[in-house]
Design an enzyme around this catalytic site. Structure first.
Site, PDB file in Angstrom:
ATOM      1  N   ASP A  19       0.845  -1.199   0.000  1.00 25.79           N
ATOM      2  CA  ASP A  19       0.000   0.000   0.000  1.00 25.79           C
ATOM      3  C   ASP A  19       0.880   1.248   0.000  1.00 25.79           C
ATOM      4  OD1 ASP A  19      -2.095   1.833   0.391  1.00 25.79           O
ATOM      5  OD2 ASP A  19      -3.175   0.493   1.740  1.00 25.79           O
ATOM      6  N   HIS A 216      -7.862  -0.867   8.999  1.00 22.70           N
ATOM      7  CA  HIS A 216      -6.958  -0.373   7.954  1.00 22.70           C
ATOM      8  C   HIS A 216      -7.374   1.070   7.687  1.00 22.70           C
ATOM      9  CE1 HIS A 216      -4.612  -1.106   4.095  1.00 22.70           C
ATOM     10  NE2 HIS A 216      -5.329  -0.046   3.748  1.00 22.70           N
ATOM     11  N   CYS A 249      -4.145   4.876  -2.717  1.00 20.61           N
ATOM     12  CA  CYS A 249      -4.545   4.084  -3.870  1.00 20.61           C
ATOM     13  C   CYS A 249      -4.807   5.032  -5.037  1.00 20.61           C
ATOM     14  CB  CYS A 249      -5.814   3.294  -3.513  1.00 20.61           C
ATOM     15  SG  CYS A 249      -6.463   2.357  -4.894  1.00 20.61           S
TER      16      CYS A 249
HETATM   17  P1  HMG Z   1      -9.258  -6.311 -16.007  1.00 17.10           P
HETATM   18  O1  HMG Z   1      -8.759  -5.392 -17.055  1.00 17.10           O
HETATM   19  O2  HMG Z   1     -10.706  -6.442 -15.827  1.00 17.10           O
HETATM   20  O3  HMG Z   1      -8.658  -7.781 -16.118  1.00 17.10           O
HETATM   21  O4  HMG Z   1      -8.564  -5.884 -14.637  1.00 17.10           O
HETATM   22  P2  HMG Z   1      -8.260  -8.705 -17.277  1.00 17.10           P
HETATM   23  O5  HMG Z   1      -8.367 -10.082 -16.748  1.00 17.10           O
HETATM   24  O6  HMG Z   1      -9.023  -8.355 -18.544  1.00 17.10           O
HETATM   25  O7  HMG Z   1      -6.703  -8.382 -17.513  1.00 17.10           O
HETATM   26  C1  HMG Z   1      -6.226  -7.166 -18.008  1.00 17.10           C
HETATM   27  C2  HMG Z   1      -4.710  -7.244 -18.110  1.00 17.10           C
HETATM   28  O8  HMG Z   1      -4.162  -7.377 -16.809  1.00 17.10           O
HETATM   29  C3  HMG Z   1      -4.254  -8.488 -18.885  1.00 17.10           C
HETATM   30  O9  HMG Z   1      -3.020  -8.144 -19.513  1.00 17.10           O
HETATM   31  C4  HMG Z   1      -3.972  -9.484 -17.797  1.00 17.10           C
HETATM   32  O10 HMG Z   1      -3.011 -10.456 -18.148  1.00 17.10           O
HETATM   33  C5  HMG Z   1      -3.411  -8.592 -16.710  1.00 17.10           C
HETATM   34  P3  HMG Z   1      -2.973  -7.769 -21.080  1.00 17.10           P
HETATM   35  O11 HMG Z   1      -3.436  -8.997 -21.744  1.00 17.10           O
HETATM   36  O12 HMG Z   1      -3.926  -6.621 -21.282  1.00 17.10           O
HETATM   37  O13 HMG Z   1      -1.537  -7.432 -21.281  1.00 17.10           O
HETATM   38  N1  HMG Z   1      -3.649  -9.165 -15.419  1.00 17.10           N
HETATM   39  C6  HMG Z   1      -2.676  -9.351 -14.505  1.00 17.10           C
HETATM   40  N2  HMG Z   1      -1.364  -9.111 -14.540  1.00 17.10           N
HETATM   41  C7  HMG Z   1      -0.649  -9.442 -13.449  1.00 17.10           C
HETATM   42  N3  HMG Z   1      -1.197  -9.962 -12.357  1.00 17.10           N
HETATM   43  C8  HMG Z   1      -2.501 -10.206 -12.289  1.00 17.10           C
HETATM   44  C9  HMG Z   1      -3.294  -9.901 -13.391  1.00 17.10           C
HETATM   45  N4  HMG Z   1      -4.599 -10.026 -13.648  1.00 17.10           N
HETATM   46  C10 HMG Z   1      -4.797  -9.578 -14.887  1.00 17.10           C
HETATM   47  N5  HMG Z   1      -3.013 -10.700 -11.164  1.00 17.10           N
HETATM   48  C11 HMG Z   1      -7.788  -6.464 -12.446  1.00 17.10           C
HETATM   49  C12 HMG Z   1      -8.930  -6.514 -13.414  1.00 17.10           C
HETATM   50  C13 HMG Z   1      -8.322  -6.864 -11.112  1.00 17.10           C
HETATM   51  C14 HMG Z   1      -6.701  -7.404 -12.903  1.00 17.10           C
HETATM   52  C15 HMG Z   1      -7.222  -5.020 -12.406  1.00 17.10           C
HETATM   53  O14 HMG Z   1      -8.252  -4.106 -12.274  1.00 17.10           O
HETATM   54  C16 HMG Z   1      -6.260  -4.851 -11.315  1.00 17.10           C
HETATM   55  O15 HMG Z   1      -5.150  -5.380 -11.355  1.00 17.10           O
HETATM   56  N6  HMG Z   1      -6.619  -4.093 -10.284  1.00 17.10           N
HETATM   57  C17 HMG Z   1      -5.801  -3.938  -9.110  1.00 17.10           C
HETATM   58  C18 HMG Z   1      -5.864  -2.541  -8.644  1.00 17.10           C
HETATM   59  C19 HMG Z   1      -5.071  -2.386  -7.405  1.00 17.10           C
HETATM   60  O16 HMG Z   1      -4.084  -3.063  -7.187  1.00 17.10           O
HETATM   61  N7  HMG Z   1      -5.453  -1.416  -6.540  1.00 17.10           N
HETATM   62  C20 HMG Z   1      -4.784  -1.141  -5.339  1.00 17.10           C
HETATM   63  C21 HMG Z   1      -4.965  -2.200  -4.315  1.00 17.10           C
HETATM   64  S1  HMG Z   1      -6.505  -2.138  -3.447  1.00 17.10           S
HETATM   65  C22 HMG Z   1      -6.235  -1.007  -2.190  1.00 17.10           C
HETATM   66  O17 HMG Z   1      -5.263  -0.309  -2.200  1.00 17.10           O
HETATM   67  C23 HMG Z   1      -7.183  -0.937  -1.041  1.00 17.10           C
HETATM   68  C24 HMG Z   1      -6.625  -1.597   0.225  1.00 17.10           C
HETATM   69  O18 HMG Z   1      -5.413  -1.011   0.606  1.00 17.10           O
HETATM   70  C25 HMG Z   1      -7.632  -1.447   1.370  1.00 17.10           C
HETATM   71  C26 HMG Z   1      -8.142  -0.032   1.507  1.00 17.10           C
HETATM   72  O19 HMG Z   1      -7.341   0.889   1.707  1.00 17.10           O
HETATM   73  O20 HMG Z   1      -9.364   0.107   1.396  1.00 17.10           O
HETATM   74  C27 HMG Z   1      -6.374  -3.074   0.023  1.00 17.10           C
HETATM   75 MG    MG Z   2      -5.175   0.882   1.726  1.00 21.13          MG
END
Ligand code: HMG
Ligand code: MG
Length: 604
Positions: A19, A216, A249
């Protein structure tokens, strides 16, 4: 016995490497991330969220997750299983990559709200729940434990305030999916203690056990520490935080970092709540990473500690203060004890760190013998009791097979004599006795401290008279505790088994000095022993007797006759007083340590 910890201890989940970094635009070198993880481990944190395996397009900063996970140092830690190193994964792909790299724990994440769910993970809340369910199920099949996050517990950047029911639904779904706990994400950092209390109450009223929840809190409105404290007082015991208050984020615009780990640790330690974390090392890590990232350090405690440290090192450099580090020589080692000598000073180190320096029968006998021998030795002026490891002394060894408790009869008598013997040996010693507490003490360990004349401690020291919790009472140590603490305070801590922090001990005048960093304790001790060269050992002994006369016989005949005989002793022609006054008249300062060593040498 096993090491005791305070019942209210908390678990901190450090999310700095994930994070903390995910929202930083400029690329942070993988080497810096690895060094951050290494340093965080060195602080004693035992859960560190390593990275996330997400779409590199969504979070370019963590696109090097393969390199982080594959690093040989990280691989060793993953194999050891300590610290625990969860990896954030959004889907099966992320899980598979984490598992291939040997992750033993993953964190799945969903949002309670539609707006954030859509931009963060590109799906609806329902689809997010379903995805998390599949990931958690597969994780469990692969012997990987899963933690859950629910984001936007109070508000969503796009949808506004979050209904409590939406949070409840997500938590239930994650727990049903097999997550061992769910972290409540105030992603926007808009919550305040009243909203925290209301939500926790709502969740527990609806069947969510407190022990399955973690907090968190992001710090956008400066409420994060207060929110943690409120959640703690509601009964929660697990909190996520980021060193230096990093975090945020990219899909929650305007939100600030996580609650700073340093602020959280500072708050808990000052409340006597154990975190297992070395605050000074953590503060150093916060300063280090802030510099590396060219970012302000958002931890108030971290910056305060760093400022204090730099003022101190400036003063040390600019004053003529002598280096007071003493040379200590090991003179003997017995079961659980090490004895060191430096001139007229004897240092006894309790050396059973793995057992919190709990006192075995042999240790007590050896300690008593060492103190009795030193008390008779004219070349020793001071006796220090200190310890190796994280604890000063956790009291009597109550481990299976070694406890003399609940046996009655002659066993009880032997134990009574053994305990009375050690505390009386310290109390009756004519030497100046110093308890140098390197960490928490319980029961008999507190007795060791309070039978000594002078006490020093580290900031991490917490004293607890824990006997009543086990159906025991602080019998043999009570007279020293009551004498040093006063009746009302002694009664309160004996009856409540309340942990008393270093800050409170200092305020009450029960310790003379507190070292902020554990590694500074020896410097403080050496400085004290060096300062005490100005005091004649005989005059110190007589002063100790005066205090005892006043304590035991205030206003009585014994006190009066005791004072008279000490007065006569002081006025003798060959007394320390005669030498002291002669030197004073000649305008010379006396180094009593040198005087004693010279005198005893010439007498031999
Ligand atoms: P999408 O576009 O719907 O998914 O994204 P997709 O399956 O169509 O994949 C798109 C591309 O991402 C593809 O690559 C996949 O291979 C790749 P391309 O063919 O276009 O080159 N891909 C991945 N690559 C690596 N690792 C993976 C993965 N999955 C797909 N696991 C998806 C959906 C969920 C993947 C995307 O939206 C995403 O990665 N989101 C994550 C966002 C994120 O990390 N946000 C921050 C964390 S959450 C947070 O901070 C809150 C928290 O702290 C708590 C709080 O504070 O509330 C936890
Ligand atoms: Mg967070």
């Amino acid at each position: 016995m096993t090491v005791q910890s305070t019942p209210s201890a908390v678990r901190i989940v450090e999310v700095g490497p994930r994070d903390g970094l995910q929202n930083i635009r400029d690329e942070v070198p993988t080497a810096t991330k690895l060094e951050l993880i290494r340093r965080l481990k060195g602080t004693g944190l035992n859960i560190i969220e390593l990275t996330s395996v997400v779409s590199p397009r969504a979070i370019p900063q963590l696109a090097d997750c393969h390199a982080v996970l594959g690093d040989p140092g990280v691989q060793t830690l993953l194999k050891n299983g300590s610290p625990r190193l969860p990896v954030l994964v959004p889907n099966i792909k992320g899980l598979e990559i984490a598992v291939q790299h040997g992750a033993k724990e993953v964190a799945v994440f969903i949002s309670a709200t539609e707006g954030f769910s859509k931009v963060n993970i590109n799906c609806t809340v329902e689809q997010g729940i379903e995805r998390a369910r599949q990931v958690a199920a597969l994780a469990l099949e692969s012997n990987v434990v899963a933690r859950g996050y629910v984001s936007c517990i109070f508000a969503d950047p796009y949808d506004g305030p979050t209904p409590e029911q939406a949070v409840l639904r997500c938590i239930k779904a994650l727990l049903d999916a097999g997550c061992y706990e769910v972290s409540l994400g105030d992603t926007l950092g808009v919550g305040s203690p009243s909203s925290v209390r209301a939500l926790v109450k709502y969740l527990t009223n609806n069947g969510i056990p407190l022990e399955r929840l973690a907090g968190h809190f992001h710090d956008t409105y400066g409420q994060a520490v207060a929110n943690v404290w409120e959640a703690y007082n509601c009964g929660m015991r697990v909190f996520d935080s980021s060193v230096g208050g990093l975090g945020g984020c990219p899909f929650a615009p305007g939100a600030k970092g996580n609650v700073a780990s340093e602020d959280l640790v500072y708050m808990f330690h000052n409340a006597g709540v154990d975190t297992g974390v070395d605050l000074d090392k953590l503060a150093d890590t916060g300063v280090w990473i802030s510099k590396k990232l060219s970012k302000a350090n958002f931890s108030r405690a971290g910056t305060a500690l760093a400022t204090k440290e730099s003022i101190k090192s400036f003063n040390t450099k600019t004053t003529t203060h002598k280096n007071v580090s003493l040379q200590w020589t090991l003179i003997s080692k017995t079961e659980g004890l090490q004895l060191y000598r430096s001139g007229v000073n004897l240092k006894i180190i309790l050396n059973r760190p793995k057992n919190g320096n709990a006192l075995t029968a042999a240790m007590i006998s050896n300690l008593t013998a060492a103190i009795n021998d030193a008390s008779k030795d004219p070349q020793i002026s001071r006796i220090v009791i200190t310890a190796n490891g994280r604890f000063f002394c956790t009291g009597m060894d109550l481990g299976k097979g070694s406890t003399p408790v609940a046996q009655g009869g002659s066993t009880s008598d032997t134990q009574f004599e053994r305990l009375t013997g050690i505390f009386e040996a310290i109390d009756r010693s004519p030497k100046v006795t110093v308890a140098c507490m390197n960490g928490p003490a319980f029961g008999g360990g507190v007795g060791l401290a309070f039978s000594c004349d002078i006490r020093l401690c580290t900031r991490s020291t917490v004293l607890t008279l824990s006997e009543v919790k086990l159906g025991l009472c602080p019998a043999t140590i009570s007279k020293y505790i009551i004498r040093e603490c006063g009746v009302a305070f002694a009664r309160e801590v004996m009856l409540s088994a309340r942990p008393v922090t270093a800050a409170e001990l200092k305020t009450r005048g029960l310790v003379s000095d507190v070292a902020e960093r554990s590694e500074q304790l020896n410097e403080h001790l050496d400085a004290l022993l060096t300062r005490l060269k100005i005091a004649s050992p005989n005059a110190s002994r007589m002063s100790k007797e005066l205090v005892k006369l006043a304590w035991a016989h205030a206003g009585g005949e014994k006190q009066a006759s005791g004072i008279k005989s000490l007065f006569e002793e002081m006025m003798c022609p060959n007394s320390d007083g005669a030498h002291g006054v002669k030197e004073f008249q000649a305008g010379r300062k006396i180094d009593w340590d040198a005087y004693i060593q010279g005198l005893t040498k010439s007498k031999l």
